[in-house]
Design an enzyme around this catalytic site. Sequence first.
Site, PDB file in Angstrom:
ATOM      1  N   ASP A  86       0.850  -1.201   0.000  1.00 38.08           N
ATOM      2  CA  ASP A  86       0.000   0.000   0.000  1.00 38.08           C
ATOM      3  C   ASP A  86       0.885   1.250   0.000  1.00 38.08           C
ATOM      4  OD1 ASP A  86      -2.166   1.638   0.152  1.00 38.08           O
ATOM      5  OD2 ASP A  86      -2.847   0.970   2.130  1.00 38.08           O
ATOM      6  N   LYS A  94       0.877   3.754  -2.043  1.00 41.08           N
ATOM      7  CA  LYS A  94       0.170   4.975  -2.480  1.00 41.08           C
ATOM      8  C   LYS A  94       1.132   5.914  -3.205  1.00 41.08           C
ATOM      9  CE  LYS A  94      -3.443   4.866   1.079  1.00 41.08           C
ATOM     10  NZ  LYS A  94      -2.865   3.999   2.117  1.00 41.08           N
ATOM     11  N   ASP A 105       3.766  10.539  -7.184  1.00 40.42           N
ATOM     12  CA  ASP A 105       4.719  11.530  -7.687  1.00 40.42           C
ATOM     13  C   ASP A 105       4.753  11.475  -9.217  1.00 40.42           C
ATOM     14  OD1 ASP A 105       6.903  13.374  -7.731  1.00 40.42           O
ATOM     15  OD2 ASP A 105       7.486  12.647  -5.752  1.00 40.42           O
TER      16      ASP A 105
HETATM   17  O1  LIG Z   1      -8.674   5.411   1.983  1.00 44.09           O
HETATM   18  C1  LIG Z   1      -7.911   4.601   2.529  1.00 44.09           C
HETATM   19  C2  LIG Z   1      -6.883   3.964   1.876  1.00 44.09           C
HETATM   20  C3  LIG Z   1      -6.128   3.040   2.542  1.00 44.09           C
HETATM   21  N1  LIG Z   1      -6.329   2.768   3.825  1.00 44.09           N
HETATM   22  C4  LIG Z   1      -5.465   1.756   4.468  1.00 44.09           C
HETATM   23  O2  LIG Z   1      -6.287   0.645   4.882  1.00 44.09           O
HETATM   24  C5  LIG Z   1      -5.911   0.205   6.180  1.00 44.09           C
HETATM   25  C6  LIG Z   1      -7.059   0.395   7.131  1.00 44.09           C
HETATM   26  O3  LIG Z   1      -6.710  -0.036   8.433  1.00 44.09           O
HETATM   27  P1  LIG Z   1      -7.743  -0.093   9.653  1.00 44.09           P
HETATM   28  O4  LIG Z   1      -6.916  -0.490  10.817  1.00 44.09           O
HETATM   29  O5  LIG Z   1      -8.764  -1.125   9.273  1.00 44.09           O
HETATM   30  O6  LIG Z   1      -8.336   1.269   9.845  1.00 44.09           O
HETATM   31  C7  LIG Z   1      -4.653   0.980   6.541  1.00 44.09           C
HETATM   32  O7  LIG Z   1      -3.547   0.227   6.157  1.00 44.09           O
HETATM   33  C8  LIG Z   1      -4.707   2.243   5.681  1.00 44.09           C
HETATM   34  O8  LIG Z   1      -3.431   2.687   5.336  1.00 44.09           O
HETATM   35  C9  LIG Z   1      -7.353   3.395   4.497  1.00 44.09           C
HETATM   36  O9  LIG Z   1      -7.606   3.162   5.679  1.00 44.09           O
HETATM   37  N2  LIG Z   1      -8.112   4.309   3.828  1.00 44.09           N
END
Ligand SMILES: O=c1ccn([C@@H]2O[C@H](COP(=O)(O)O)[C@@H](O)[C@H]2O)c(=O)[nH]1
Length: 481
Positions: free
Chosen positions: A311, A313, A316
């Site tokens: 992840d 993201k 750039d």
């Molecule tokens: O919009 C977004 C994009 C990515 N995330 C990622 O998902 C998980 C959510 O973790 P929880 O502990 O279930 O809250 C986390 O790795 C974020 O970086 C997001 O939450 N929202």
Amino acid sequence: MATSTLEKVVLELHEIGVVKFGSFTLKSGMQSPVYFDLRIIVSYPKLLESVSELLWEAKKSSGYQQICGVPYTALPIATVISTKQNLPMLIKRKESKSYGTKKIVEGVFKEGEKCLIIEDVIVSGSSVYETVETLRELNLACEEAVVFLDREQGGSANLAAMGINATSVVNITQVMQILHKHGRINQATVDSCLEFINSNNDTSIVANKKTSTKNGLGATERVSATFEARISTTNHPLARKLLEIMVAKKTNLCIAADVSTTKELITLADNVGPHVCIFKTHIDIISDFSDDTLKQLQGMATKHNFMLMEDRKFGDIGATVANQYSSGVYKIVEWADLVTVHALPGDGVIKGLVSAVNGRSRGCVLVAEMSSQGALTNTDYVKNSSKIAEDHTYFVMGFVAQGSVSDDPRFLLMTPGVQMEVLNDNLGQQYVTPHAAVMDKGADIIIVGRGITKAEDQVDAAVQYKEAAYNAYLERVKQLQ
Ligand SMILES: O=c1ccn([C@@H]2O[C@H](COP(=O)(O)O)[C@@H](O)[C@H]2O)c(=O)[nH]1
């Protein structure tokens, strides 16, 4: 040996620049080393006539009452056949007119009439099928198609599965042989083109995005079709593989493995591995990261049959993300099947990542909308993200978002911000339940982090999330089909 009519036509097509070698993006987004641009034959009337004759010869029969060329390249070809054979022609518009008669098909016809479809080149057969779908909706009988060139990438088999018998004048292997025989191209070019075709001969037809009227969600095929059915409507090899994993393991759960040591990471992967389809990492939060972390993680991915998604993201310019993807400590491209990418920089970010892939099987998921409070990802941003994805389906296989971004069933929607209890953390994260994510927001895959990682029993929590999300998906399909 005498040169046949077909050979002469192929050589002439090559001469006028119809056959091009280099790097070309096909409709599906696939990069091809060879491209056939038959659009230009309208500038060569005699050659247009010869191509049309070869097409008619390949399929002539007295059984058709209509012919229809696939827009736009095959329209002049169909017109020549129509006038020469005195056979009525239909014109299918790409979009129906918004004024006047608002017709999508022009021409006079009766229901049940047999219509021969004319096409210049087939790859997957999607364009032929789009035309057939429209004509079939008007109750025309469309069971036969004739194409000038079959690129041998699965098109004729795909069309056969849709009840369309496609005959071609020539295939790509024959074109390469003819050009080589007459000294137009060398053996290396033949080999590289045919090698590309051999490794990309498993295309599929992307069926029309039909809207279901059975629900209040404005459901499209993306939300109403089963994961099994969607395997055959996506061209992205990793989307297919992911859907296959989801079907085989009966899970649409992605774990957000936000833990801080290699030991925690690998233990989590081993414990929840049987219950997830994707293991999502933020690899830069692992304090004792080493090559061994990745070795063990990849071992877990094989053992439990899940995909690895970093992840990262990326957000750039293309040149920078290419380096971030392939270099540095993490060398993400070497181990992550999927990565997340912000749409913010525009499509250069996708091009940059693609430039670092180097023949590996990789894909990305566009972050079109964030789950956090006050996110700046408004409606226009979501719409523009969808456009970027549609232009790069060879690499983009889905979205991270809080609701439907695109109706296209090729794209998988992954939704984070999911917990059994709808509480928010104190840092802006907002949660919905697995049922609401799948049923109300249309998620295909739920992304769950702390709901599992912070649970007393991680395995039990993973099973509960898995069952809640998969049951919601089954309920959705049942309700919409
Ligand atoms: O919009 C977004 C994009 C990515 N995330 C990622 O998902 C998980 C959510 O973790 P929880 O502990 O279930 O809250 C986390 O790795 C974020 O970086 C997001 O939450 N929202």
